[in-house]
Write a protein that holds these residues in place. Structure first.
Motif, short mmCIF file in Angstrom:
data_model
loop_
_atom_site.label_atom_id
_atom_site.label_comp_id
_atom_site.label_asym_id
_atom_site.label_seq_id
_atom_site.Cartn_x
_atom_site.Cartn_y
_atom_site.Cartn_z
N LEU A 1 -75.89 14.05 -13.02
CA LEU A 1 -76.47 14.15 -14.36
C LEU A 1 -77.19 12.86 -14.75
O LEU A 1 -78.28 12.90 -15.33
N TYR A 2 -76.60 11.73 -14.42
CA TYR A 2 -77.26 10.45 -14.74
C TYR A 2 -78.52 10.26 -13.90
O TYR A 2 -79.53 9.73 -14.38
N GLU A 3 -78.47 10.70 -12.65
CA GLU A 3 -79.67 10.63 -11.81
C GLU A 3 -80.79 11.52 -12.37
O GLU A 3 -81.97 11.23 -12.15
N ALA A 4 -80.39 12.59 -13.09
CA ALA A 4 -81.39 13.50 -13.67
C ALA A 4 -81.93 13.01 -15.01
O ALA A 4 -82.81 13.67 -15.59
N GLY A 5 -81.42 11.87 -15.51
CA GLY A 5 -82.01 11.30 -16.71
C GLY A 5 -81.06 11.02 -17.86
O GLY A 5 -81.44 10.34 -18.81
N LEU A 6 -79.85 11.56 -17.82
CA LEU A 6 -78.90 11.25 -18.88
C LEU A 6 -78.32 9.85 -18.70
O LEU A 6 -78.41 9.26 -17.63
N THR A 7 -77.70 9.34 -19.77
CA THR A 7 -76.99 8.08 -19.72
C THR A 7 -75.60 8.29 -20.32
O THR A 7 -75.38 9.27 -21.05
N PRO A 8 -74.66 7.40 -20.05
CA PRO A 8 -73.34 7.55 -20.67
C PRO A 8 -73.40 7.62 -22.20
O PRO A 8 -72.57 8.28 -22.82
N ALA A 9 -74.41 6.99 -22.79
CA ALA A 9 -74.54 7.04 -24.25
C ALA A 9 -74.89 8.43 -24.76
O ALA A 9 -74.73 8.72 -25.95
N ALA B 1 -77.08 18.45 -29.30
CA ALA B 1 -78.45 17.93 -29.41
C ALA B 1 -79.26 18.20 -28.15
O ALA B 1 -80.48 18.39 -28.20
N ARG B 2 -78.61 18.16 -27.01
CA ARG B 2 -79.28 18.49 -25.75
C ARG B 2 -78.30 19.26 -24.87
O ARG B 2 -77.08 19.17 -25.05
N VAL B 3 -78.85 20.00 -23.92
CA VAL B 3 -78.04 20.81 -23.00
C VAL B 3 -78.42 20.45 -21.58
O VAL B 3 -79.61 20.38 -21.23
N ALA B 4 -77.41 20.20 -20.76
CA ALA B 4 -77.62 19.88 -19.35
C ALA B 4 -76.87 20.88 -18.49
O ALA B 4 -75.80 21.37 -18.86
N VAL B 5 -77.44 21.19 -17.34
CA VAL B 5 -76.81 22.09 -16.38
C VAL B 5 -76.42 21.27 -15.15
O VAL B 5 -77.26 20.60 -14.55
N ALA B 6 -75.13 21.31 -14.82
CA ALA B 6 -74.60 20.59 -13.67
C ALA B 6 -74.14 21.61 -12.63
O ALA B 6 -73.09 22.24 -12.79
N PRO B 7 -74.91 21.81 -11.56
CA PRO B 7 -74.50 22.77 -10.52
C PRO B 7 -73.26 22.27 -9.78
O PRO B 7 -73.29 21.19 -9.16
N TYR B 8 -72.20 23.05 -9.85
CA TYR B 8 -70.97 22.74 -9.12
C TYR B 8 -71.05 23.46 -7.77
O TYR B 8 -70.28 24.36 -7.47
N VAL B 9 -72.02 23.06 -6.98
CA VAL B 9 -72.25 23.62 -5.66
C VAL B 9 -72.58 22.47 -4.72
O VAL B 9 -73.07 21.42 -5.14
N LEU B 10 -72.35 22.70 -3.43
CA LEU B 10 -72.49 21.61 -2.47
C LEU B 10 -73.88 21.50 -1.87
O LEU B 10 -74.31 20.42 -1.50
N ALA B 11 -74.57 22.63 -1.74
CA ALA B 11 -75.84 22.59 -1.02
C ALA B 11 -76.80 23.62 -1.61
O ALA B 11 -76.38 24.61 -2.22
N PRO B 12 -78.10 23.40 -1.45
CA PRO B 12 -79.08 24.37 -1.95
C PRO B 12 -78.95 25.72 -1.25
O PRO B 12 -78.37 25.83 -0.17
N ARG C 1 -82.84 28.75 -12.03
CA ARG C 1 -83.63 29.64 -12.89
C ARG C 1 -82.96 29.84 -14.24
O ARG C 1 -83.61 29.88 -15.28
N GLY C 2 -81.64 29.93 -14.23
CA GLY C 2 -80.90 30.09 -15.48
C GLY C 2 -80.92 28.85 -16.35
O GLY C 2 -80.63 28.93 -17.54
N ALA C 3 -81.28 27.72 -15.74
CA ALA C 3 -81.32 26.47 -16.49
C ALA C 3 -82.67 26.23 -17.15
O ALA C 3 -82.90 25.14 -17.71
N ALA C 4 -83.54 27.23 -17.12
CA ALA C 4 -84.89 27.03 -17.66
C ALA C 4 -84.88 26.60 -19.12
O ALA C 4 -85.76 25.86 -19.57
N GLY C 5 -83.89 27.04 -19.90
CA GLY C 5 -83.83 26.68 -21.31
C GLY C 5 -83.07 25.40 -21.60
O GLY C 5 -82.91 25.02 -22.76
N ALA C 6 -82.61 24.72 -20.55
CA ALA C 6 -81.86 23.47 -20.74
C ALA C 6 -82.81 22.28 -20.76
O ALA C 6 -83.97 22.38 -20.37
N ASP C 7 -82.29 21.15 -21.21
CA ASP C 7 -83.09 19.92 -21.23
C ASP C 7 -83.02 19.17 -19.91
O ASP C 7 -83.96 18.46 -19.54
N VAL C 8 -81.89 19.33 -19.21
CA VAL C 8 -81.66 18.59 -17.97
C VAL C 8 -81.04 19.52 -16.94
O VAL C 8 -80.12 20.28 -17.26
#
Length: 248
Positions: A118-126, A189-200, A209-216
């Motif tokens: 998630l942090y690599e995708a742009g979020l921060t701990p703050a 304020a924002r919504v992030a999707v974290a895939p709990y999967v190991l590989a594409p 595709r389901g994350a299209a409406g998320a921010d991250v």
């Protein structure tokens, strides 16, 4: 007196027609080897890719290997861990002593890997207190596996996120897009999707595709260093009975 030979670590991956799957598995295995160069690590696939688990086991037996720890590259104990993998291991050459390690999840290290992505995708701990997270799993028809995902979501919520909702790409509900809407409705304020999967692959693509409406949208766990450390933890736990038996 020489130290006992460490068992070979056989990483058992599901396999996929998607070439990104095998490439990610091999990247993860390379990281495991780098962390523990004293351990021989091999990879076998249940389907679609080579080498097969059975083929690797036969090759090891031919070499004279006797002890193997078979580690399911799975995040939950569902059908593959309970049925498919034990069946394959049961048909292994009889001179091999094989111990099946536990699946990777749940583990605090995997939560750390999710946050890394998630942090690599742009979020921060703050951002945690104002961000709702969808914990997006592949899904399963096994109630135990579904309950584990729900438990992980509850545990992760207590680390400071606005909210965490589980979602599933197959077999169970809600879907990723539904969980995104739920978090919007909660007022995050924002919504992030974290895939709990190991590989594409097919189901991770459905999560995306389901994350299209998320921010991250975070990347899959893949060869995150925390995932490699979990593999080695499971390996060491599985080989421990043999070490105790020889007094090592």
């Amino acid at each position: 007196m020489s130290a006992p030979v460490r068992p070979v670590l056989l990483v058992v991956a599901h396999g996929s027609r998607d070439p990104r799957h095998a490439a990610t598995v091999h990247a993860l295995v390379r990281r495991v080897r780098a962390l523990r160069p004293d351990v021989r690590v091999e990879t076998g696939f249940l389907d679609f890719n080579v080498p097969s688990v059975q083929g690797v086991l036969e090759s090891l037996e031919t070499e004279g290997v006797r002890d193997v720890v078979a580690l399911p590259l799975l995040l939950t104990r569902a059908f593959h861990a309970k049925a498919d993998i034990p069946a394959v291991l049961a048909s292994a050459p009889p001179r091999l002593r094989i111990r099946q390690a536990e699946v990777l999840g749940p583990s605090p290290l995997l939560l750390a890997a999710l946050e890394r992505r998630l942090y690599e995708a742009g979020l921060t701990p703050a951002d945690k207190s104002s961000t709702g997270v969808v914990l997006a799993s592949a899904g399963s028809s096994d109630p135990e596996a579904i309950a584990v995902i729900a438990d992980i979501a509850r545990e992760w919520r207590h680390t400071g996120w606005c909210a965490v909702r589980p979602a599933f790409a197959s077999a169970s509900l809600p879907r990723t897009e539904d969980a995104v809407r739920q978090l919007r409705a909660l007022g995050c304020a924002r919504v992030a999707v974290a895939p709990y999967v190991l590989a594409p692959g097919f189901l991770p693509d459905r999560i995306a595709r389901g994350a299209a409406g998320a921010d991250v949208l975070a990347d899959v766990l893949g060869p995150a260093p925390e995932v490699a450390r979990v593999l080695l933890e499971r390996y060491d736990a599985a080989r421990m009975p043999a070490l105790l038996a020889v007094g090592a």
